[in-house]
Design a protein around this motif. Structure first.
Motif, short mmCIF file in Angstrom:
data_model
loop_
_atom_site.label_atom_id
_atom_site.label_comp_id
_atom_site.label_asym_id
_atom_site.label_seq_id
_atom_site.Cartn_x
_atom_site.Cartn_y
_atom_site.Cartn_z
N LEU A 356 38.37 44.29 44.59
CA LEU A 356 37.32 45.23 44.21
C LEU A 356 35.95 44.71 44.62
O LEU A 356 35.14 45.44 45.21
N ASP A 357 35.69 43.44 44.35
CA ASP A 357 34.37 42.87 44.60
C ASP A 357 34.06 42.75 46.09
O ASP A 357 32.94 43.05 46.53
N LEU A 368 42.24 46.41 35.63
CA LEU A 368 41.09 46.53 36.52
C LEU A 368 40.25 47.76 36.18
O LEU A 368 39.03 47.63 36.00
N VAL A 369 40.86 48.94 36.13
CA VAL A 369 40.07 50.16 35.94
C VAL A 369 39.43 50.24 34.56
O VAL A 369 38.49 51.00 34.35
N GLU A 370 39.92 49.43 33.63
CA GLU A 370 39.32 49.39 32.29
C GLU A 370 38.27 48.29 32.17
O GLU A 370 37.64 48.15 31.12
N SER A 371 38.03 47.55 33.25
CA SER A 371 37.13 46.40 33.19
C SER A 371 35.67 46.79 33.37
O SER A 371 35.34 47.80 33.99
N ALA A 372 34.79 45.94 32.84
CA ALA A 372 33.34 46.14 33.01
C ALA A 372 32.96 45.99 34.47
O ALA A 372 32.03 46.64 34.96
N PHE A 374 34.60 46.93 37.12
CA PHE A 374 34.83 48.17 37.85
C PHE A 374 33.71 49.17 37.56
O PHE A 374 33.23 49.86 38.46
N LYS A 375 33.30 49.26 36.33
CA LYS A 375 32.29 50.23 35.93
C LYS A 375 30.92 49.93 36.52
O LYS A 375 30.06 50.81 36.58
N ASN A 381 31.92 55.88 38.78
CA ASN A 381 32.16 56.95 37.82
C ASN A 381 32.42 58.29 38.51
O ASN A 381 33.19 59.12 38.01
N VAL A 382 31.78 58.51 39.67
CA VAL A 382 32.00 59.77 40.41
C VAL A 382 33.46 59.84 40.88
O VAL A 382 34.11 60.89 40.76
N PHE A 383 33.96 58.73 41.38
CA PHE A 383 35.34 58.70 41.86
C PHE A 383 36.33 58.90 40.70
O PHE A 383 37.31 59.64 40.84
#
Length: 439
Positions: A356-357, A368-372, A374-375, A381-383
């Motif tokens: 991701l990084d 991953l998708v629940e992590s800070a 990712f946010k 957020n659009v995706f």
């Protein structure tokens, strides 16, 4: 006579021991894993480093890592299978990979290689339905109920990247005038486009030509059309919807309003360079990492944004399809190599935050998708919001063949002045023939 019997027994015992030692040597012998993947310089750098680390920890393993253009690997892998020379590990988009899976050419994931006991534990690590397309749910696919046949390292849906500076140059306010509908996309593009004669020098928007199942078919779905009926028997459902979207493409192309075409440089590449060549294009979250590498000044500026996938006026509120890149293992290689291949894939996928990084790839693991982290990714957020109104890309035993037939229809309408009605009639007939062959 007794001496002869003893001698024979000793020879037999030695033979058994020799066989056992040979088997042991075979079990511990060297393994070479050949891995083919599509090119992505950011990801390649990471995975080559992880391959070196894996080989250092496992001296009996040699990994030969190769990358190919995404437009070529889809042909290279089926050809290699036909020649009994396919790589140990490979990846393609789901709609291109599924036909090979359906033919039994992919090995099931080995839970033990992942440090797990059963397939359901693999599924539990991911967001809902992320492994459904590669799971033999009831045994009807390959006769192995509940088995999983791929591990996703990338979940993608495409949203629209927008260059704010070009919008302002055309007298538009990007925060207020960004397109919400496909009708808006055309109207805005007419205000932005610049030409030298018939040659476009600045496009407002242009499509992802080639991957039509992902980028273009959702437009048809919005108007009530489908690639295949729910029962899987009819191809090109609701021809009226297909004709309407093809008419849109006819108007878009050089024989209509001349706003874009497949003959121009890929929109996403020109966008990253920020040379006043294109204002909008479709791509995934991964494009952010590519933009950062190609043009860090542009990436770090406030001159770009990401907006949701447009919808036809009066159409269903459907976003761009989401699709996957799964790592898969060749079922034609020995079982020992299959097990090692899955161990290496699991090692690669144990780095979701790094993917991701460094590459902006979304591994659809819950953690991953629940992590800070990712946010914090710009416009993530659009995706995610678009993902909530999206459907998976069409996949089936003939999915890539049908994609190529859709490509022919779209580009014939745009470039060769074929009427949408005639193009749909031919598409339906050809797609139905392909579908019938698979039944």
């Amino acid at each position: 006579m007794k001496k002869i019997i003893i001698a024979v027994m000793m020879c037999a015992m030695l033979a058994v021991l020799a066989f056992a030692n040979g088997a042991k040597e075979e079990d511990n012998g060297p393994i070479t894993l050949v891995m083919w993947t599509h090119e992505d310089p950011n990801r390649q750098k990471l995975e080559e480093a992880w391959a070196a680390e894996y080989m250092e920890k496992n001296p009996h393993v040699t990994i030969k890592y190769s990358v190919y253009p995404s437009t070529k690997i889809q042909d290279l892998i089926p050809t290699a299978y036909a020649a009994k020379n396919a790589p140990s590990i490979w990846n393609m988009e789901l709609q291109k990979a599924f036909p090979l899976l359906a033919q039994g050419l992919v090995a099931p994931v080995d839970p033990e290689a992942l440090g797990l006991k059963k397939d359901s534990e693999i599924i539990d690590q991911y967001m809902p339905n992320m492994l459904a397309p590669v799971t033999d749910k009831d045994g009807s696919l390959l006769g192995k109920k509940g088995k999983v046949y791929g591990l996703p390292f990338e979940l993608q849906n495409w949203c629209m990247y927008l260059n704010k500076k070009i919008f302002r140059d055309a007298g538009l306010d990007p925060d207020k005038d960004y397109p919400k509908t496909w009708e808006d996309v055309m109207a805005v593009s007419e205000k932005i486009v610049k030409r030298n004669g018939d040659i476009i020098t600045r496009r407002g928007f242009d499509f992802r030509y080639g991957d039509y199942l992902i980028s273009w078919v959702p437009m048809v779905n919005q108007l009530g059309g489908a690639v295949v009926s729910a029962d899987g028997k009819e191809a090109i459902v609701n021809t009226g919807a297909w004709e309407k979207v093809l008419e849109y493409m006819r108007q878009w192309g050089p024989n209509g309003k001349n706003l874009g075409s497949p003959t121009y440089t890929a929109a996403r590449k020109q966008f990253d360079h920020n040379k006043n060549e294109i204002a909008m294009h479709l791509s995934g979250l991964y494009q952010e990492a590519r933009m950062l590498k190609a043009n860090p000044d542009f990436y770090n500026s406030k001159d770009w944004m990401i907006i949701p996938y447009p919808v036809f006026k009066g159409g269903k509120n459907l976003a761009n399809c989401y699709y996957f890149q799964y790592y898969m293992v060749n079922s034609q290689i020995p079982e020992r190599e299959q097990k090692e291949a899955w161990k290496f894939v699991a090692f690669l996928l144990s780095h979701p935050t790094v993917y991701l990084d460094k590459v902006a790839l979304i591994a659809p693991k819950k953690e991953l998708v629940e992590s800070a982290q990712f946010k914090k990714v710009p416009y993530s957020n659009v995706f995610i919001e678009d993902l909530k109104r999206a459907e998976p890309v069409y996949y089936g035993a003939a999915s890539w063949q049908i994609n190529e037939l859709i490509k022919e229809a779209v580009e014939n309408v745009m470039m060769n002045n074929v009427s949408p009605k005639d193009a749909v009639a031919k598409l339906k007939k050809s797609a139905q023939a392909v579908l019938d062959e698979q039944m």
